[in-house]
Design a protein around this motif. Structure first.
Motif, PDB file in Angstrom:
ATOM      1  N   THR A   8       0.859  -1.181   0.000  1.00  0.00           N
ATOM      2  CA  THR A   8       0.000   0.000   0.000  1.00  0.00           C
ATOM      3  C   THR A   8       0.892   1.226   0.000  1.00  0.00           C
ATOM      4  N   MET A   9       0.665   2.119  -0.968  1.00  0.00           N
ATOM      5  CA  MET A   9       1.450   3.340  -1.090  1.00  0.00           C
ATOM      6  C   MET A   9       0.528   4.547  -1.039  1.00  0.00           C
ATOM      7  N   TYR A  10       1.062   5.649  -0.525  1.00  0.00           N
ATOM      8  CA  TYR A  10       0.290   6.885  -0.481  1.00  0.00           C
ATOM      9  C   TYR A  10       1.143   8.021  -1.026  1.00  0.00           C
ATOM     10  N   SER A  11       0.460   9.044  -1.503  1.00  0.00           N
ATOM     11  CA  SER A  11       1.151  10.195  -2.079  1.00  0.00           C
ATOM     12  C   SER A  11       1.546  11.167  -0.978  1.00  0.00           C
ATOM     13  N   THR A  12       2.800  11.593  -1.008  1.00  0.00           N
ATOM     14  CA  THR A  12       3.287  12.581  -0.052  1.00  0.00           C
ATOM     15  C   THR A  12       3.205  13.990  -0.621  1.00  0.00           C
ATOM     16  N   ALA A  13       2.738  14.125  -1.866  1.00  0.00           N
ATOM     17  CA  ALA A  13       2.725  15.414  -2.550  1.00  0.00           C
ATOM     18  C   ALA A  13       1.701  16.375  -1.964  1.00  0.00           C
ATOM     19  N   THR A  14       0.540  15.888  -1.595  1.00  0.00           N
ATOM     20  CA  THR A  14      -0.524  16.741  -1.059  1.00  0.00           C
ATOM     21  C   THR A  14      -1.327  15.960  -0.039  1.00  0.00           C
ATOM     22  N   SER A  15      -2.185  16.641   0.649  1.00  0.00           N
ATOM     23  CA  SER A  15      -3.079  15.957   1.579  1.00  0.00           C
ATOM     24  C   SER A  15      -4.299  15.401   0.848  1.00  0.00           C
ATOM     25  N   GLN A  16      -4.491  15.812  -0.402  1.00  0.00           N
ATOM     26  CA  GLN A  16      -5.607  15.330  -1.216  1.00  0.00           C
ATOM     27  C   GLN A  16      -5.205  14.062  -1.962  1.00  0.00           C
ATOM     28  N   PRO A  17      -6.156  13.150  -2.246  1.00  0.00           N
ATOM     29  CA  PRO A  17      -5.840  11.983  -3.061  1.00  0.00           C
ATOM     30  C   PRO A  17      -5.324  12.422  -4.436  1.00  0.00           C
ATOM     31  N   SER A  18      -4.367  11.694  -4.944  1.00  0.00           N
ATOM     32  CA  SER A  18      -3.765  12.031  -6.225  1.00  0.00           C
ATOM     33  C   SER A  18      -4.656  11.592  -7.377  1.00  0.00           C
ATOM     34  N   ALA A  19      -4.963  12.527  -8.266  1.00  0.00           N
ATOM     35  CA  ALA A  19      -5.743  12.205  -9.461  1.00  0.00           C
ATOM     36  C   ALA A  19      -4.931  11.346 -10.415  1.00  0.00           C
ATOM     37  N   ASN A  20      -3.607  11.369 -10.266  1.00  0.00           N
ATOM     38  CA  ASN A  20      -2.739  10.595 -11.144  1.00  0.00           C
ATOM     39  C   ASN A  20      -2.435   9.202 -10.599  1.00  0.00           C
ATOM     40  N   SER A  21      -3.076   8.791  -9.531  1.00  0.00           N
ATOM     41  CA  SER A  21      -2.704   7.521  -8.925  1.00  0.00           C
ATOM     42  C   SER A  21      -2.858   6.325  -9.871  1.00  0.00           C
ATOM     43  N   PRO A  22      -3.876   6.249 -10.763  1.00  0.00           N
ATOM     44  CA  PRO A  22      -3.911   5.108 -11.687  1.00  0.00           C
ATOM     45  C   PRO A  22      -2.689   5.078 -12.621  1.00  0.00           C
ATOM     46  N   ILE A  23      -2.292   6.233 -13.117  1.00  0.00           N
ATOM     47  CA  ILE A  23      -1.130   6.309 -13.996  1.00  0.00           C
ATOM     48  C   ILE A  23       0.137   5.966 -13.217  1.00  0.00           C
ATOM     49  N   ASP A  24       0.273   6.522 -12.033  1.00  0.00           N
ATOM     50  CA  ASP A  24       1.441   6.226 -11.204  1.00  0.00           C
ATOM     51  C   ASP A  24       1.471   4.759 -10.801  1.00  0.00           C
ATOM     52  N   GLY A  25       0.318   4.180 -10.547  1.00  0.00           N
ATOM     53  CA  GLY A  25       0.248   2.758 -10.215  1.00  0.00           C
ATOM     54  C   GLY A  25       0.802   1.901 -11.346  1.00  0.00           C
ATOM     55  N   ILE A  26       0.468   2.261 -12.572  1.00  0.00           N
ATOM     56  CA  ILE A  26       0.986   1.544 -13.739  1.00  0.00           C
ATOM     57  C   ILE A  26       2.491   1.751 -13.865  1.00  0.00           C
ATOM     58  N   ARG A  27       2.958   2.961 -13.589  1.00  0.00           N
ATOM     59  CA  ARG A  27       4.403   3.222 -13.617  1.00  0.00           C
ATOM     60  C   ARG A  27       5.136   2.362 -12.592  1.00  0.00           C
ATOM     61  N   ILE A  28       4.578   2.283 -11.398  1.00  0.00           N
ATOM     62  CA  ILE A  28       5.204   1.478 -10.345  1.00  0.00           C
ATOM     63  C   ILE A  28       5.236   0.012 -10.760  1.00  0.00           C
ATOM     64  N   LEU A  29       4.122  -0.496 -11.292  1.00  0.00           N
ATOM     65  CA  LEU A  29       4.086  -1.872 -11.775  1.00  0.00           C
ATOM     66  C   LEU A  29       5.208  -2.137 -12.770  1.00  0.00           C
ATOM     67  N   ALA A  30       5.405  -1.205 -13.696  1.00  0.00           N
ATOM     68  CA  ALA A  30       6.418  -1.370 -14.743  1.00  0.00           C
ATOM     69  C   ALA A  30       7.833  -1.392 -14.175  1.00  0.00           C
ATOM     70  N   LEU A  31       8.051  -0.712 -13.062  1.00  0.00           N
ATOM     71  CA  LEU A  31       9.392  -0.630 -12.482  1.00  0.00           C
ATOM     72  C   LEU A  31       9.722  -1.778 -11.527  1.00  0.00           C
TER      73      LEU A  31
END
Length: 94
Positions: free
Chosen positions: A6-29
């Motif tokens: 389970t990962m969370y964004s440290t960028a803001t206190s709001q949920p990241s709108a880019n989390s699906p894209i970032d999730g795919i990036r993490i999977l690829a790495l």
């Protein structure tokens, strides 16, 4: 070893709108030899990983920490690494 990350964004206190894209990036790495499944990407990213070997939880966490150092996704931090039971589920009536 089967774990749920389970990962969370440290960028803001709001949920990241880019989390699906970032999730795919993490999977690829993550290592190609690991079986991976993006379970959730709505504010937090939850990825289920099966290493299919004797990799330890600490080794998985170290690999994930290294992956999350990539500048494109460095605003994500590992919140939890839960080991999951393999085999039939306790809920499975068979």
């Amino acid at each position: 070893m089967l774990v749920e990350l389970t990962m969370y964004s440290t960028a803001t206190s709001q949920p990241s709108a880019n989390s699906p894209i970032d999730g795919i990036r993490i999977l690829a790495l993550l290592p190609d030899k690991w079986r991976k499944d993006l379970r959730q990407a709505n504010g937090e990213i939850v990825i289920r990983v099966d290493t299919a070997d004797d990799t330890t939880s600490d080794q998985i966490q170290a690999t994930v920490a290294e992956v999350l150092s990539d500048p494109a996704i460095s605003h994500w931090e590992l919140r939890a690494c839960h080991t999951l039971a393999t085999g039939p589920s306790a809920d499975d009536p068979s």
